[in-house]
Design a protein around this motif. Sequence first.
Motif, PDB file in Angstrom:
ATOM      1  N   VAL A 296     -17.073 -18.457   6.443  1.00 17.40           N
ATOM      2  CA  VAL A 296     -17.729 -17.443   5.547  1.00 17.40           C
ATOM      3  C   VAL A 296     -17.950 -17.970   4.170  1.00 17.40           C
ATOM      4  O   VAL A 296     -19.039 -17.466   3.642  1.00 17.40           O
ATOM      5  N   LEU A 297     -16.974 -18.640   3.711  1.00 17.22           N
ATOM      6  CA  LEU A 297     -17.232 -19.204   2.234  1.00 17.22           C
ATOM      7  C   LEU A 297     -18.702 -20.071   2.232  1.00 17.22           C
ATOM      8  O   LEU A 297     -19.268 -19.952   1.136  1.00 17.22           O
ATOM      9  N   GLU A 298     -18.934 -20.881   3.272  1.00 19.47           N
ATOM     10  CA  GLU A 298     -19.936 -21.902   3.475  1.00 19.47           C
ATOM     11  C   GLU A 298     -21.171 -20.837   3.615  1.00 19.47           C
ATOM     12  O   GLU A 298     -22.330 -20.998   2.812  1.00 19.47           O
ATOM     13  N   LYS A 299     -21.202 -19.762   4.408  1.00 19.69           N
ATOM     14  CA  LYS A 299     -22.428 -18.701   4.416  1.00 19.69           C
ATOM     15  C   LYS A 299     -22.882 -18.193   2.997  1.00 19.69           C
ATOM     16  O   LYS A 299     -23.795 -17.794   2.562  1.00 19.69           O
ATOM     17  N   LEU A 300     -21.586 -17.731   2.273  1.00 16.37           N
ATOM     18  CA  LEU A 300     -21.763 -17.211   0.902  1.00 16.37           C
ATOM     19  C   LEU A 300     -22.317 -18.221   0.179  1.00 16.37           C
ATOM     20  O   LEU A 300     -23.263 -17.863  -0.872  1.00 16.37           O
ATOM     21  N   ALA A 301     -21.815 -19.420  -0.055  1.00 15.18           N
ATOM     22  CA  ALA A 301     -22.357 -20.420  -0.864  1.00 15.18           C
ATOM     23  C   ALA A 301     -23.890 -20.633  -0.634  1.00 15.18           C
ATOM     24  O   ALA A 301     -24.577 -21.010  -1.563  1.00 15.18           O
ATOM     25  N   ALA A 302     -24.110 -20.528   0.553  1.00 12.75           N
ATOM     26  CA  ALA A 302     -25.703 -20.876   0.851  1.00 12.75           C
ATOM     27  C   ALA A 302     -26.620 -19.645   0.210  1.00 12.75           C
ATOM     28  O   ALA A 302     -27.614 -20.212  -0.113  1.00 12.75           O
ATOM     29  N   LYS A 303     -25.868 -18.729  -0.131  1.00 19.47           N
ATOM     30  CA  LYS A 303     -26.709 -17.668  -0.965  1.00 19.47           C
ATOM     31  C   LYS A 303     -26.550 -17.729  -2.322  1.00 19.47           C
ATOM     32  O   LYS A 303     -26.683 -16.809  -3.023  1.00 19.47           O
ATOM     33  N   GLY A 304     -25.717 -18.575  -3.081  1.00 15.63           N
ATOM     34  CA  GLY A 304     -25.457 -18.704  -4.453  1.00 15.63           C
ATOM     35  C   GLY A 304     -23.949 -17.947  -4.802  1.00 15.63           C
ATOM     36  O   GLY A 304     -23.911 -17.648  -6.048  1.00 15.63           O
ATOM     37  N   ILE A 305     -23.132 -17.603  -3.835  1.00 15.74           N
ATOM     38  CA  ILE A 305     -22.154 -16.841  -4.154  1.00 15.74           C
ATOM     39  C   ILE A 305     -20.693 -17.759  -3.793  1.00 15.74           C
ATOM     40  O   ILE A 305     -20.580 -18.373  -2.768  1.00 15.74           O
ATOM     41  N   LYS A 306     -20.095 -17.809  -5.076  1.00 12.75           N
ATOM     42  CA  LYS A 306     -18.929 -18.766  -5.012  1.00 12.75           C
ATOM     43  C   LYS A 306     -17.673 -17.822  -4.860  1.00 12.75           C
ATOM     44  O   LYS A 306     -17.470 -16.798  -5.598  1.00 12.75           O
ATOM     45  N   ALA A 307     -16.919 -18.395  -4.092  1.00 15.82           N
ATOM     46  CA  ALA A 307     -15.222 -17.486  -3.948  1.00 15.82           C
ATOM     47  C   ALA A 307     -14.378 -18.426  -3.343  1.00 15.82           C
ATOM     48  O   ALA A 307     -14.778 -19.643  -3.018  1.00 15.82           O
ATOM     49  N   MET A 308     -13.304 -18.114  -3.373  1.00 16.18           N
ATOM     50  CA  MET A 308     -12.352 -18.818  -2.684  1.00 16.18           C
ATOM     51  C   MET A 308     -11.361 -18.091  -1.702  1.00 16.18           C
ATOM     52  O   MET A 308     -11.354 -16.951  -1.496  1.00 16.18           O
ATOM     53  N   SER A 309     -10.730 -18.997  -0.897  1.00 16.32           N
ATOM     54  CA  SER A 309      -9.924 -18.418   0.235  1.00 16.32           C
ATOM     55  C   SER A 309      -8.512 -18.338  -0.448  1.00 16.32           C
ATOM     56  O   SER A 309      -8.140 -19.560  -1.008  1.00 16.32           O
ATOM     57  N   PRO A 325     -24.400  -6.508 -13.712  1.00 10.43           N
ATOM     58  CA  PRO A 325     -24.985  -5.459 -12.590  1.00 10.43           C
ATOM     59  C   PRO A 325     -26.094  -5.969 -11.495  1.00 10.43           C
ATOM     60  O   PRO A 325     -25.882  -5.733 -10.390  1.00 10.43           O
ATOM     61  N   GLU A 326     -26.997  -6.805 -12.061  1.00 11.71           N
ATOM     62  CA  GLU A 326     -27.865  -7.276 -11.313  1.00 11.71           C
ATOM     63  C   GLU A 326     -27.495  -8.210 -10.075  1.00 11.71           C
ATOM     64  O   GLU A 326     -27.812  -8.519  -9.052  1.00 11.71           O
ATOM     65  N   GLN A 327     -26.489  -8.986 -10.662  1.00  9.23           N
ATOM     66  CA  GLN A 327     -25.787  -9.907  -9.701  1.00  9.23           C
ATOM     67  C   GLN A 327     -24.876  -9.148  -8.686  1.00  9.23           C
ATOM     68  O   GLN A 327     -24.633  -9.632  -7.669  1.00  9.23           O
ATOM     69  N   ILE A 328     -24.499  -8.120  -9.212  1.00 14.65           N
ATOM     70  CA  ILE A 328     -23.452  -7.190  -8.216  1.00 14.65           C
ATOM     71  C   ILE A 328     -24.466  -6.686  -7.271  1.00 14.65           C
ATOM     72  O   ILE A 328     -24.132  -6.341  -5.912  1.00 14.65           O
ATOM     73  N   GLU A 329     -25.772  -6.155  -7.313  1.00 16.24           N
ATOM     74  CA  GLU A 329     -26.714  -5.548  -6.477  1.00 16.24           C
ATOM     75  C   GLU A 329     -27.143  -6.799  -5.383  1.00 16.24           C
ATOM     76  O   GLU A 329     -27.229  -6.516  -4.385  1.00 16.24           O
ATOM     77  N   TYR A 330     -27.462  -7.896  -6.196  1.00 16.73           N
ATOM     78  CA  TYR A 330     -27.579  -8.947  -5.163  1.00 16.73           C
ATOM     79  C   TYR A 330     -26.560  -9.278  -4.436  1.00 16.73           C
ATOM     80  O   TYR A 330     -26.635  -9.513  -3.086  1.00 16.73           O
ATOM     81  N   THR A 331     -25.290  -9.316  -4.765  1.00 19.10           N
ATOM     82  CA  THR A 331     -24.107  -9.759  -3.900  1.00 19.10           C
ATOM     83  C   THR A 331     -24.017  -8.790  -2.583  1.00 19.10           C
ATOM     84  O   THR A 331     -23.554  -8.991  -1.636  1.00 19.10           O
ATOM     85  N   VAL A 332     -23.927  -7.286  -3.198  1.00 23.49           N
ATOM     86  CA  VAL A 332     -24.023  -6.332  -2.095  1.00 23.49           C
ATOM     87  C   VAL A 332     -24.875  -6.548  -1.180  1.00 23.49           C
ATOM     88  O   VAL A 332     -24.564  -6.660   0.252  1.00 23.49           O
ATOM     89  N   ASP A 333     -26.278  -6.884  -1.359  1.00 25.86           N
ATOM     90  CA  ASP A 333     -27.145  -7.161  -0.258  1.00 25.86           C
ATOM     91  C   ASP A 333     -26.819  -8.512   0.493  1.00 25.86           C
ATOM     92  O   ASP A 333     -26.786  -8.320   1.860  1.00 25.86           O
ATOM     93  N   VAL A 334     -26.339  -9.459  -0.079  1.00 25.98           N
ATOM     94  CA  VAL A 334     -25.758 -10.637   0.679  1.00 25.98           C
ATOM     95  C   VAL A 334     -24.629 -10.122   1.537  1.00 25.98           C
ATOM     96  O   VAL A 334     -24.779 -10.662   2.721  1.00 25.98           O
ATOM     97  N   LEU A 335     -23.700  -9.454   1.128  1.00 25.77           N
ATOM     98  CA  LEU A 335     -22.675  -9.206   2.191  1.00 25.77           C
ATOM     99  C   LEU A 335     -23.027  -8.315   3.203  1.00 25.77           C
ATOM    100  O   LEU A 335     -22.710  -8.590   4.328  1.00 25.77           O
ATOM    101  N   LYS A 336     -23.911  -7.457   3.080  1.00 25.08           N
ATOM    102  CA  LYS A 336     -24.484  -6.749   4.047  1.00 25.08           C
ATOM    103  C   LYS A 336     -25.378  -7.259   5.178  1.00 25.08           C
ATOM    104  O   LYS A 336     -25.566  -7.003   6.325  1.00 25.08           O
ATOM    105  N   SER A 337     -25.848  -8.554   4.578  1.00 23.30           N
ATOM    106  CA  SER A 337     -26.807  -9.171   5.678  1.00 23.30           C
ATOM    107  C   SER A 337     -25.996 -10.348   6.201  1.00 23.30           C
ATOM    108  O   SER A 337     -26.708 -10.898   7.201  1.00 23.30           O
TER     109      SER A 337
END
Length: 338
Positions: A296-309, A325-337
């Motif tokens: 999952v982290l690899e998929k998120l990173a490919a979309k520019g979202i950095k996180a940790m396990s 806020p605009e980054q939150i909107e973008y992250t919401v779209d990524v998570l849904k996709s």
Amino acid sequence: MQFIVDLRSDTVTKPTPGMLDAMMNAKVGDDVFGEDETVNELEEKSAAMFGMEAGIFCPSGTMTNQIAIKCFTQPLDELIADQTAHIYRYEGGGIAFNSAVSTRLLNGYRGIITAEMIEPEINTDNVHHPHTSLVALENTVNKGGGSCYTLAQIKPIADLCRNKGLKLHLDGARIFNALAHTGDKAVDYGKYFNGISVCLSKGLGAPVGSVFLADKETIKYARRIRKVFGGGMRQAGFLAAAGIYALDHHIDRLKIDHAHAQILSETLSNCSWVSGVLPAETNLILFDTVEPAAIVLEKLAAKGIKAMSTDKRRIRFVLHLDVHPEQIEYTVDVLKSL
């Protein structure tokens, strides 16, 4: 448009223009000689905020916590903490190495322990047992997903410690997030704790530093321990100025981070690739994934979202002042996709 959204930690923030200006205009001196005006101001300001007598500025929360343990214990003592506690899991074994103290671990709910849990674990005066001398709480609880103690929960623990002759220390790594959530007042914390570690470089966005707060005699001894630990800084006012600016300007905005966490938490709760989400009380979100977290982290990173396990199927998001806020909107779209 693809954003870079860094949700790994609230320690990744950059100083704001106002903070940088405060740093560059700080009045400085040699702090080891007690001559740095800005460090002195930060220590006095922090102590007053939490109803404590004095403070000492240190490079990190690990150092302030380890100094506190050293101040409040003797070799062959034992401290009591939750099994998720940062002082136990993420401070390099410092409890044993620095203080020659053992640790009694409790299994609280999301890192929150109670007086009823603590009392049976206080050792009797028996040569076979280490001497119980300290209880340590963490607020908010990192491994609990930002779970909070209220002062109403803390009071019975403080009463027990006083009755049993134990010291009570607070690892307040994200204490201002807890206050923003509970509505409790910082100044009331001084009624309950012998020591408080206040971090300035997480939710408040300062580049470096934590302050250890206690009574004057404890802080006098803490300065000796800080020196031994290599934490005696010189013209540290440039860093302390960032802490003062953070205390003056970045506390009220923490509720924005909490609101952003709620948005992402609600989104994750409706994603088929997520198997569970811990309640997001503050700025941390812990959630479990159907696939291994690494995938999952690899998929998120490919979309520019950095996180940790934090486990094989658990991921942590942390909101902070550099997530807009605009980054939150973008992250919401990524998570849904995904």
